[in-house]
Design a protein around this motif. Structure first.
Motif, PDB file in Angstrom:
ATOM      1  N   ALA A 199      14.113  29.971  -2.871  1.00  0.00           N
ATOM      2  CA  ALA A 199      15.028  30.247  -1.897  1.00  0.00           C
ATOM      3  C   ALA A 199      14.299  29.951  -0.476  1.00  0.00           C
ATOM      4  N   LYS A 200      12.776  30.440  -0.356  1.00  0.00           N
ATOM      5  CA  LYS A 200      12.205  30.235   0.573  1.00  0.00           C
ATOM      6  C   LYS A 200      11.868  28.597   0.842  1.00  0.00           C
ATOM      7  N   ILE A 201      11.445  27.856  -0.210  1.00  0.00           N
ATOM      8  CA  ILE A 201      11.329  26.592  -0.133  1.00  0.00           C
ATOM      9  C   ILE A 201      12.665  25.929   0.545  1.00  0.00           C
ATOM     10  N   MET A 202      13.767  26.136   0.058  1.00  0.00           N
ATOM     11  CA  MET A 202      15.063  25.600   0.205  1.00  0.00           C
ATOM     12  C   MET A 202      15.430  25.985   1.770  1.00  0.00           C
ATOM     13  N   ASN A 203      14.912  27.059   2.256  1.00  0.00           N
ATOM     14  CA  ASN A 203      15.331  27.377   3.565  1.00  0.00           C
ATOM     15  C   ASN A 203      14.407  27.056   4.573  1.00  0.00           C
ATOM     16  N   GLU A 204      13.423  26.503   4.143  1.00  0.00           N
ATOM     17  CA  GLU A 204      12.099  26.168   5.101  1.00  0.00           C
ATOM     18  C   GLU A 204      11.471  25.255   5.152  1.00  0.00           C
ATOM     19  N   ILE A 205      12.258  24.274   4.138  1.00  0.00           N
ATOM     20  CA  ILE A 205      11.448  22.969   3.679  1.00  0.00           C
ATOM     21  C   ILE A 205      11.087  22.137   4.860  1.00  0.00           C
ATOM     22  N   GLU A 206      12.047  22.133   5.788  1.00  0.00           N
ATOM     23  CA  GLU A 206      12.048  21.099   7.153  1.00  0.00           C
ATOM     24  C   GLU A 206      10.811  21.383   8.024  1.00  0.00           C
ATOM     25  N   ILE A 207      10.500  22.839   7.833  1.00  0.00           N
ATOM     26  CA  ILE A 207       9.224  23.502   8.775  1.00  0.00           C
ATOM     27  C   ILE A 207       8.105  23.716   7.977  1.00  0.00           C
ATOM     28  N   MET A 208       8.152  23.810   6.666  1.00  0.00           N
ATOM     29  CA  MET A 208       7.046  24.126   5.931  1.00  0.00           C
ATOM     30  C   MET A 208       5.823  23.273   5.906  1.00  0.00           C
ATOM     31  N   ASP A 209       4.637  23.466   6.031  1.00  0.00           N
ATOM     32  CA  ASP A 209       3.589  22.475   5.999  1.00  0.00           C
ATOM     33  C   ASP A 209       3.286  22.057   4.377  1.00  0.00           C
ATOM     34  N   GLU A 210       2.523  20.956   4.195  1.00  0.00           N
ATOM     35  CA  GLU A 210       2.370  20.643   2.722  1.00  0.00           C
ATOM     36  C   GLU A 210       1.661  21.726   2.068  1.00  0.00           C
ATOM     37  N   LYS A 211       0.711  22.302   2.671  1.00  0.00           N
ATOM     38  CA  LYS A 211      -0.069  23.294   1.796  1.00  0.00           C
ATOM     39  C   LYS A 211       0.662  24.251   1.437  1.00  0.00           C
ATOM     40  N   GLU A 212       1.507  24.704   2.178  1.00  0.00           N
ATOM     41  CA  GLU A 212       2.255  26.067   1.857  1.00  0.00           C
ATOM     42  C   GLU A 212       3.266  25.831   1.085  1.00  0.00           C
TER      43      GLU A 212
END
Length: 62
Positions: free
Chosen positions: A12-25
């Protein structure tokens, strides 16, 4: 091993934040998932990318 409920939270976190998440996270979260959850994320990312590409091409035809 990460519990199934925790994996669902990670997805859920990945899907909700994929556009703002950096590659390492992204990698840190993704690597905690089992193969089934990774495949789900992979499929969702492909659908998102396909939609984005289709939307961009649709706009360029106008």
């Amino acid at each position: 091993m990460v519990s199934n409920s925790k994996q669902k939270e990670i997805v859920a976190k990945i899907m909700n934040e994929i556009e703002i998440m950096d590659e390492k996270e992204f990698e840190a979260l993704y690597n905690q998932l089992d193969i089934d959850h990774q495949m789900f994320v992979d499929g969702a990312i492909r659908k998102f990318a396909d939609f984005t590409v289709d939307s961009e091409h649709g706009d360029s035809d106008k």
